[in-house]
Design a protein around this motif. Sequence first.
Motif, PDB file in Angstrom:
ATOM      1  N   GLY A   1     -12.181   9.423  -1.467  1.00 60.51           N
ATOM      2  CA  GLY A   1     -13.274   8.686  -1.269  1.00 60.51           C
ATOM      3  C   GLY A   1     -12.938   7.957   0.205  1.00 60.51           C
ATOM      4  N   THR A   2     -13.851   7.256   0.578  1.00 60.04           N
ATOM      5  CA  THR A   2     -13.780   6.558   1.911  1.00 60.04           C
ATOM      6  C   THR A   2     -12.940   5.467   1.977  1.00 60.04           C
ATOM      7  N   MET A   3     -12.845   4.617   2.845  1.00 59.07           N
ATOM      8  CA  MET A   3     -12.217   3.338   2.885  1.00 59.07           C
ATOM      9  C   MET A   3     -12.848   2.367   1.961  1.00 59.07           C
ATOM     10  N   ARG A   4     -14.155   2.345   1.484  1.00 58.34           N
ATOM     11  CA  ARG A   4     -14.760   1.675   0.752  1.00 58.34           C
ATOM     12  C   ARG A   4     -14.033   1.680  -0.859  1.00 58.34           C
ATOM     13  N   ALA A   5     -13.448   3.003  -1.277  1.00 63.75           N
ATOM     14  CA  ALA A   5     -12.802   3.350  -2.343  1.00 63.75           C
ATOM     15  C   ALA A   5     -11.390   2.605  -2.409  1.00 63.75           C
ATOM     16  N   GLN A   6     -10.921   2.329  -1.131  1.00 61.46           N
ATOM     17  CA  GLN A   6      -9.339   1.970  -1.227  1.00 61.46           C
ATOM     18  C   GLN A   6      -9.186   0.197  -1.164  1.00 61.46           C
ATOM     19  N   VAL A   7     -10.423  -0.207  -0.918  1.00 58.59           N
ATOM     20  CA  VAL A   7     -10.319  -1.654  -0.803  1.00 58.59           C
ATOM     21  C   VAL A   7     -10.481  -2.475  -2.115  1.00 58.59           C
ATOM     22  N   LEU A   8      -9.296  -3.141  -2.569  1.00 60.72           N
ATOM     23  CA  LEU A   8      -9.268  -3.890  -3.959  1.00 60.72           C
ATOM     24  C   LEU A   8      -9.880  -5.390  -3.507  1.00 60.72           C
ATOM     25  N   GLY A   9      -9.715  -5.899  -2.274  1.00 54.94           N
ATOM     26  CA  GLY A   9      -9.998  -7.301  -1.931  1.00 54.94           C
ATOM     27  C   GLY A   9     -10.068  -7.527  -0.589  1.00 54.94           C
ATOM     28  N   ILE A  10     -10.564  -8.440   0.009  1.00 54.17           N
ATOM     29  CA  ILE A  10     -10.828  -8.764   1.261  1.00 54.17           C
ATOM     30  C   ILE A  10     -10.573 -10.387   1.578  1.00 54.17           C
TER      31      ILE A  10
ATOM     32  N   GLY B   1      -7.964  -9.938   6.506  1.00 51.49           N
ATOM     33  CA  GLY B   1      -6.882  -9.441   5.644  1.00 51.49           C
ATOM     34  C   GLY B   1      -7.443  -8.448   4.492  1.00 51.49           C
ATOM     35  N   ALA B   2      -6.610  -7.676   3.737  1.00 52.79           N
ATOM     36  CA  ALA B   2      -7.250  -7.131   2.768  1.00 52.79           C
ATOM     37  C   ALA B   2      -6.066  -6.657   1.826  1.00 52.79           C
ATOM     38  N   THR B   3      -6.587  -6.393   0.383  1.00 52.76           N
ATOM     39  CA  THR B   3      -5.597  -5.873  -0.559  1.00 52.76           C
ATOM     40  C   THR B   3      -6.105  -4.343  -0.770  1.00 52.76           C
ATOM     41  N   LEU B   4      -5.520  -3.467  -0.784  1.00 52.37           N
ATOM     42  CA  LEU B   4      -5.513  -1.980  -0.790  1.00 52.37           C
ATOM     43  C   LEU B   4      -4.767  -1.260  -1.845  1.00 52.37           C
ATOM     44  N   ARG B   5      -5.365  -0.265  -2.450  1.00 52.91           N
ATOM     45  CA  ARG B   5      -4.873   0.682  -3.497  1.00 52.91           C
ATOM     46  C   ARG B   5      -3.779   1.605  -2.742  1.00 52.91           C
ATOM     47  N   LEU B   6      -2.674   1.766  -3.402  1.00 51.24           N
ATOM     48  CA  LEU B   6      -1.695   2.789  -3.186  1.00 51.24           C
ATOM     49  C   LEU B   6      -1.769   3.819  -4.356  1.00 51.24           C
ATOM     50  N   LEU B   7      -1.126   5.015  -4.006  1.00 51.50           N
ATOM     51  CA  LEU B   7      -1.096   6.243  -4.887  1.00 51.50           C
ATOM     52  C   LEU B   7       0.374   6.695  -4.884  1.00 51.50           C
ATOM     53  N   PRO B   8       0.886   7.370  -5.978  1.00 51.76           N
ATOM     54  CA  PRO B   8       2.002   7.782  -5.912  1.00 51.76           C
ATOM     55  C   PRO B   8       2.444   8.618  -4.792  1.00 51.76           C
ATOM     56  N   GLU B   9       3.475   8.824  -4.249  1.00 53.28           N
ATOM     57  CA  GLU B   9       3.772   9.939  -3.184  1.00 53.28           C
ATOM     58  C   GLU B   9       3.755  11.133  -4.039  1.00 53.28           C
ATOM     59  N   ILE B  10       3.351  12.185  -2.816  1.00 55.62           N
ATOM     60  CA  ILE B  10       3.078  13.543  -3.160  1.00 55.62           C
ATOM     61  C   ILE B  10       4.742  14.052  -3.355  1.00 55.62           C
TER      62      ILE B  10
ATOM     63  N   SER C   1       2.439  -8.427   1.410  1.00 56.15           N
ATOM     64  CA  SER C   1       3.040  -8.127   0.097  1.00 56.15           C
ATOM     65  C   SER C   1       2.835  -6.757  -0.448  1.00 56.15           C
ATOM     66  N   LEU C   2       3.829  -6.147  -0.924  1.00 52.79           N
ATOM     67  CA  LEU C   2       3.498  -4.659  -1.290  1.00 52.79           C
ATOM     68  C   LEU C   2       4.127  -4.538  -2.955  1.00 52.79           C
ATOM     69  N   ASP C   3       3.432  -4.214  -4.019  1.00 51.96           N
ATOM     70  CA  ASP C   3       3.802  -4.345  -5.294  1.00 51.96           C
ATOM     71  C   ASP C   3       3.821  -2.741  -5.645  1.00 51.96           C
ATOM     72  N   PRO C   4       5.060  -2.429  -5.880  1.00 46.42           N
ATOM     73  CA  PRO C   4       5.035  -0.694  -6.184  1.00 46.42           C
ATOM     74  C   PRO C   4       4.665  -0.704  -7.484  1.00 46.42           C
ATOM     75  N   GLU C   5       4.900  -1.658  -8.419  1.00 44.09           N
ATOM     76  CA  GLU C   5       4.544  -1.396  -9.878  1.00 44.09           C
ATOM     77  C   GLU C   5       3.181  -1.474  -9.913  1.00 44.09           C
ATOM     78  N   ALA C   6       2.475  -2.471  -9.267  1.00 42.25           N
ATOM     79  CA  ALA C   6       0.717  -2.487  -9.510  1.00 42.25           C
ATOM     80  C   ALA C   6       0.216  -1.253  -8.442  1.00 42.25           C
ATOM     81  N   MET C   7       0.994  -0.909  -7.585  1.00 42.50           N
ATOM     82  CA  MET C   7       0.490   0.245  -6.563  1.00 42.50           C
ATOM     83  C   MET C   7      -0.472  -0.374  -5.613  1.00 42.50           C
ATOM     84  N   GLN C   8      -0.265  -1.822  -5.049  1.00 37.22           N
ATOM     85  CA  GLN C   8      -0.937  -2.293  -4.217  1.00 37.22           C
ATOM     86  C   GLN C   8      -0.604  -2.830  -3.084  1.00 37.22           C
ATOM     87  N   VAL C   9      -1.085  -3.049  -2.040  1.00 35.97           N
ATOM     88  CA  VAL C   9      -0.454  -3.754  -0.711  1.00 35.97           C
ATOM     89  C   VAL C   9      -1.386  -4.776  -0.217  1.00 35.97           C
ATOM     90  N   THR C  10      -1.085  -5.896   0.273  1.00 37.78           N
ATOM     91  CA  THR C  10      -1.836  -6.753   0.827  1.00 37.78           C
ATOM     92  C   THR C  10      -1.443  -6.894   2.462  1.00 37.78           C
TER      93      THR C  10
END
Length: 482
Positions: free
Chosen positions: A161-170, A211-220, A102-111
């Motif tokens: 930050g490192t990968m630790r800062a990008q992980v929202l769930g595991i 598996g993991a849920t990760l944060r996303l950021l707006p494109e540059i 799943s990829l949620d553009p509004e929440a800016m998260q991907v699983t």
Amino acid sequence: MSDTTAFCDAAARLLGPKGFTTDPELVDPWLTDWRGRYTGRAIGLASPASTAETAELVRLCAKHGVPIVPQGGNSGMSGGATPDESGDAVLISLRRMDKITSLDPEAMQVTCEAGVILQNLHEAAEKHRLRFPLTLGGKGSATIGGLISTNAGGTQVLRHGTMRAQVLGIEAVLADGSVLDTLTPLKKDNRGFDLKQLLIGSEGILGIVTGATLRLLPEISGRTVIWAGLASIRQARELLVHCERVAGEALEGFEVLPNHCLAAVLDHLPDARAPLAQPHAWNALIELVSTKPSGEDLASLAETMLEGALDLGLLEDAVIAANETQAEAFWLLRDSISPAERAIGPAMQHDISVPVKRMADFVTAAIPEVEKRFPETRALAFGHLGDGNVHFHVLAPAGVTPGRWEDSEGKQISSFVHDLVTEWGGSISAEHGIGQMKRDELGRLGDPAALAVLRSVKQALDPRGLLNPGKLLPLAQSGTNP
């Protein structure tokens, strides 16, 4: 029927012909680490296609007492995904588990599943005008599970930050085959320990990340890439401080490399060209980005920043990439250092960190100390100056025998470098993990209280020691490795 045969038959029935093999032609390519330092043996190669299959396989391993070595893209730098020479373990590859669920553009998260390749994740995010804020030279092979297990860094740690800062769930399979599911991200959750953080950087010795849920950021909306020539790494540190002051959050990357590294890459890449007309003792690769929809005048910001640096005597020369093609060419030079160095010959690689403000002084002091102690070697440092992490490599003298040199003088060199790092208040592993390469050194130099906690956690979660044995945890004084 032997126990090994019984296990292999059961694994084959569970996973099918695509999921389990003992064929040497299929298994052998995954038994040697990327650097070629470690080669082991394995009962077979298991490639589950789902978390459920992984859990069943782990339960089967527990039933038969078979050790498990998890492997992602096999691009690690510390031998953490290579089995030992006993041939008792099964190698578990998660490369078939490569779905973005799943990829949620509004929440800016991907699983996603653990076998997703980093570059593929980048491309999936870009389709939604988003980005995943971690990249590195091995993005075409590194998997999300491997990046989590080693708490990878890369070239954007300075800002994100490192990968630790990008992980929202595991999601992870534990040693008894149970599944820990924390994929649903919560801003606040005080139900005890943060178990996902415990697994990040644990190198597969506490559980297998599936598996993991990760944060996303707006494109540059734009970027400007600069190549600067410098007289010293101390000047690079002063330039970094200046860039942080002038550019603020627009500064996303600041990498340094000595002329020796650049020359090696230019020899290695036949079509590569030096960015500047004259060679310089040190080089800095600087990236400014904007994420504002309206964009920013990054070119003007870069020019202002460089003009100020020249007035302050903080650089010798600089060029701003004229377009994206040239910007990518600059980054290719940086990303090609490791393969270029590998082509030169044997080297001892040290992935170290010291406090950010002391890194330039450390490199300046350590290089001559190492070269004096070990004549005919060549010490060099490159990498992420902005977050206090450099790759401190010591090249072997000409004519040494590969393998033999690393196991003799090479080990003495690493001990000496790690002693220096410890004296400076640093870490012997900044982003590549401990694996088997640095396990004994961690035992020699690590804090006894911290090591006791690590062993206690390992014993609690994997009492039989079946998960990635021989990695990360130093041998206990009793001679056992729980």
